[in-house]
Scaffold this motif. Structure first.
Motif, PDB file in Angstrom:
ATOM      1  N   GLY A  84       0.798  -1.227   0.000  1.00  0.00           N
ATOM      2  CA  GLY A  84       0.000   0.000   0.000  1.00  0.00           C
ATOM      3  C   GLY A  84       0.825   1.269   0.000  1.00  0.00           C
ATOM      4  N   ALA A  85       2.134   1.153   0.180  1.00  0.00           N
ATOM      5  CA  ALA A  85       3.001   2.342   0.147  1.00  0.00           C
ATOM      6  C   ALA A  85       3.244   2.760  -1.294  1.00  0.00           C
ATOM      7  CB  ALA A  85       4.329   2.042   0.822  1.00  0.00           C
ATOM      8  N   PRO A  86       3.294   4.062  -1.557  1.00  0.00           N
ATOM      9  CA  PRO A  86       3.676   4.478  -2.912  1.00  0.00           C
ATOM     10  C   PRO A  86       5.168   4.200  -3.110  1.00  0.00           C
ATOM     11  CG  PRO A  86       3.513   6.389  -1.461  1.00  0.00           C
ATOM     12  CD  PRO A  86       3.067   5.196  -0.652  1.00  0.00           C
ATOM     13  N   MET A  87       5.537   3.848  -4.319  1.00  0.00           N
ATOM     14  CA  MET A  87       6.954   3.655  -4.635  1.00  0.00           C
ATOM     15  C   MET A  87       7.665   5.000  -4.563  1.00  0.00           C
ATOM     16  SD  MET A  87       9.441   1.696  -5.611  1.00  0.00           S
ATOM     17  CE  MET A  87       9.163   0.247  -6.616  1.00  0.00           C
ATOM     18  N   VAL A  88       8.696   5.081  -3.726  1.00  0.00           N
ATOM     19  CA  VAL A  88       9.442   6.334  -3.569  1.00  0.00           C
ATOM     20  C   VAL A  88      10.892   6.072  -3.940  1.00  0.00           C
ATOM     21  CG1 VAL A  88      10.191   8.137  -1.970  1.00  0.00           C
ATOM     22  CG2 VAL A  88       7.897   7.137  -1.731  1.00  0.00           C
ATOM     23  N   ASN A  89      11.410   6.863  -4.854  1.00  0.00           N
ATOM     24  CA  ASN A  89      12.832   6.815  -5.194  1.00  0.00           C
ATOM     25  C   ASN A  89      13.182   8.199  -5.724  1.00  0.00           C
ATOM     26  OD1 ASN A  89      15.426   6.186  -5.793  1.00  0.00           O
ATOM     27  ND2 ASN A  89      14.962   4.588  -7.283  1.00  0.00           N
ATOM     28  N   GLN A  90      13.480   9.092  -4.768  1.00  0.00           N
ATOM     29  CA  GLN A  90      13.581  10.511  -5.105  1.00  0.00           C
ATOM     30  C   GLN A  90      14.963  11.049  -4.762  1.00  0.00           C
ATOM     31  OE1 GLN A  90      10.855  12.308  -6.504  1.00  0.00           O
ATOM     32  NE2 GLN A  90      12.587  13.637  -6.952  1.00  0.00           N
ATOM     33  N   GLN A  91      15.623  11.570  -5.757  1.00  0.00           N
ATOM     34  CA  GLN A  91      16.952  12.178  -5.554  1.00  0.00           C
ATOM     35  C   GLN A  91      16.815  13.676  -5.343  1.00  0.00           C
ATOM     36  OE1 GLN A  91      20.405  10.907  -7.351  1.00  0.00           O
ATOM     37  NE2 GLN A  91      21.406  12.684  -6.478  1.00  0.00           N
ATOM     38  N   PHE A  92      17.516  14.176  -4.337  1.00  0.00           N
ATOM     39  CA  PHE A  92      17.603  15.620  -4.091  1.00  0.00           C
ATOM     40  C   PHE A  92      19.058  16.041  -4.259  1.00  0.00           C
ATOM     41  CE2 PHE A  92      13.931  14.058  -1.888  1.00  0.00           C
ATOM     42  CZ  PHE A  92      12.976  15.039  -2.078  1.00  0.00           C
ATOM     43  N   ASN A  93      19.252  17.185  -4.892  1.00  0.00           N
ATOM     44  CA  ASN A  93      20.619  17.637  -5.172  1.00  0.00           C
ATOM     45  C   ASN A  93      21.041  18.820  -4.303  1.00  0.00           C
ATOM     46  OD1 ASN A  93      21.127  15.731  -7.300  1.00  0.00           O
ATOM     47  ND2 ASN A  93      19.673  16.914  -8.527  1.00  0.00           N
ATOM     48  N   GLY A  94      20.163  19.237  -3.411  1.00  0.00           N
ATOM     49  CA  GLY A  94      20.463  20.372  -2.533  1.00  0.00           C
ATOM     50  C   GLY A  94      19.614  21.561  -2.882  1.00  0.00           C
ATOM     51  N   ASN A  95      19.006  22.156  -1.844  1.00  0.00           N
ATOM     52  CA  ASN A  95      18.149  23.329  -2.015  1.00  0.00           C
ATOM     53  C   ASN A  95      17.071  23.123  -3.071  1.00  0.00           C
ATOM     54  OD1 ASN A  95      19.576  25.046  -0.069  1.00  0.00           O
ATOM     55  ND2 ASN A  95      21.253  24.881  -1.530  1.00  0.00           N
ATOM     56  N   ASP A  96      16.446  21.952  -3.016  1.00  0.00           N
ATOM     57  CA  ASP A  96      15.345  21.671  -3.930  1.00  0.00           C
ATOM     58  C   ASP A  96      14.253  20.926  -3.163  1.00  0.00           C
ATOM     59  OD1 ASP A  96      16.839  19.389  -3.604  1.00  0.00           O
ATOM     60  OD2 ASP A  96      16.988  18.891  -5.722  1.00  0.00           O
ATOM     61  N   SER A  97      13.181  20.638  -3.854  1.00  0.00           N
ATOM     62  CA  SER A  97      12.090  19.934  -3.194  1.00  0.00           C
ATOM     63  C   SER A  97      11.378  19.044  -4.197  1.00  0.00           C
ATOM     64  CB  SER A  97      11.105  20.928  -2.570  1.00  0.00           C
ATOM     65  OG  SER A  97      10.449  21.640  -3.577  1.00  0.00           O
ATOM     66  N   ALA A  98      10.643  18.072  -3.668  1.00  0.00           N
ATOM     67  CA  ALA A  98       9.869  17.183  -4.532  1.00  0.00           C
ATOM     68  C   ALA A  98       8.670  16.685  -3.745  1.00  0.00           C
ATOM     69  CB  ALA A  98      10.727  16.017  -5.006  1.00  0.00           C
ATOM     70  N   THR A  99       7.641  16.322  -4.483  1.00  0.00           N
ATOM     71  CA  THR A  99       6.437  15.800  -3.848  1.00  0.00           C
ATOM     72  C   THR A  99       6.339  14.317  -4.140  1.00  0.00           C
ATOM     73  OG1 THR A  99       5.380  17.940  -4.079  1.00  0.00           O
ATOM     74  CG2 THR A  99       3.936  16.069  -3.740  1.00  0.00           C
ATOM     75  N   ILE A 100       6.099  13.529  -3.069  1.00  0.00           N
ATOM     76  CA  ILE A 100       5.990  12.080  -3.228  1.00  0.00           C
ATOM     77  C   ILE A 100       4.567  11.649  -2.888  1.00  0.00           C
ATOM     78  CG2 ILE A 100       8.433  11.656  -2.789  1.00  0.00           C
ATOM     79  CD1 ILE A 100       7.654  10.865   0.074  1.00  0.00           C
ATOM     80  N   GLY A 101       4.206  10.476  -3.357  1.00  0.00           N
ATOM     81  CA  GLY A 101       2.863   9.979  -3.130  1.00  0.00           C
ATOM     82  C   GLY A 101       2.046  10.025  -4.412  1.00  0.00           C
TER      83      GLY A 101
END
Ligand code: CU
Length: 126
Positions: A84-101
């Motif tokens: 039931g968890a969404p697949m998460v594989n998110q890279q951050f490079n610094g001073n950025d953001s992303a939305t998961i789910g």
């Protein structure tokens, strides 16, 4: 005649400025639940959200993070995706953001950073 078109130009410029300001304001605002990350850790280790919510992760530091399903247990990274968890594989490079789910299933889900030891986040979906 010249005065009139000049006035029109000024009004157009003001309107453009107004619209630009509105757009910038919207882009800066993050809607929904948010968790911030520092240089080597999440700034909070648990978050409670509602079913169907997305989660925004914000990297406040200049360091990289790779966030995926699983957790650090006694210093060892364990990749694991709960049912039931969404697949998460998110890279951050610094001073950025992303939305998961979105997180569409109620339950307790674990995320961790593969780079930083003990960088765990527990997401409770209710
Ligand atoms: Cu990290």
């Amino acid at each position: 005649m010249l005065k009139k078109s000049l006035m029109g130009l000024i009004v157009c410029m003001l309107l453009t400025l107004l619209f630009a300001a509105c757009t910038i304001g919207n882009a800066g605002a993050t809607a929904g639940p948010t968790v911030h990350m520092g240089a080597t850790d999440f700034l909070q280790h648990s978050v409670t959200i509602h079913k169907g919510d997305k989660l925004t992760l914000v990297d406040d530091a200049s360091s990289e993070h790779i966030i995926t399903n699983g957790s650090w247990i006694k210093g060892v990274g364990h990749p694991a995706k709960e049912p039931g968890a969404p697949m998460v594989n998110q890279q951050f490079n610094g001073n950025d953001s992303a939305t998961i789910g979105p997180f569409n299933t109620a339950g307790i889900f674990h995320l961790y950073c593969t780079i930083h030891q003990n960088m765990n986040l527990t997401v409770t979906v209710q």
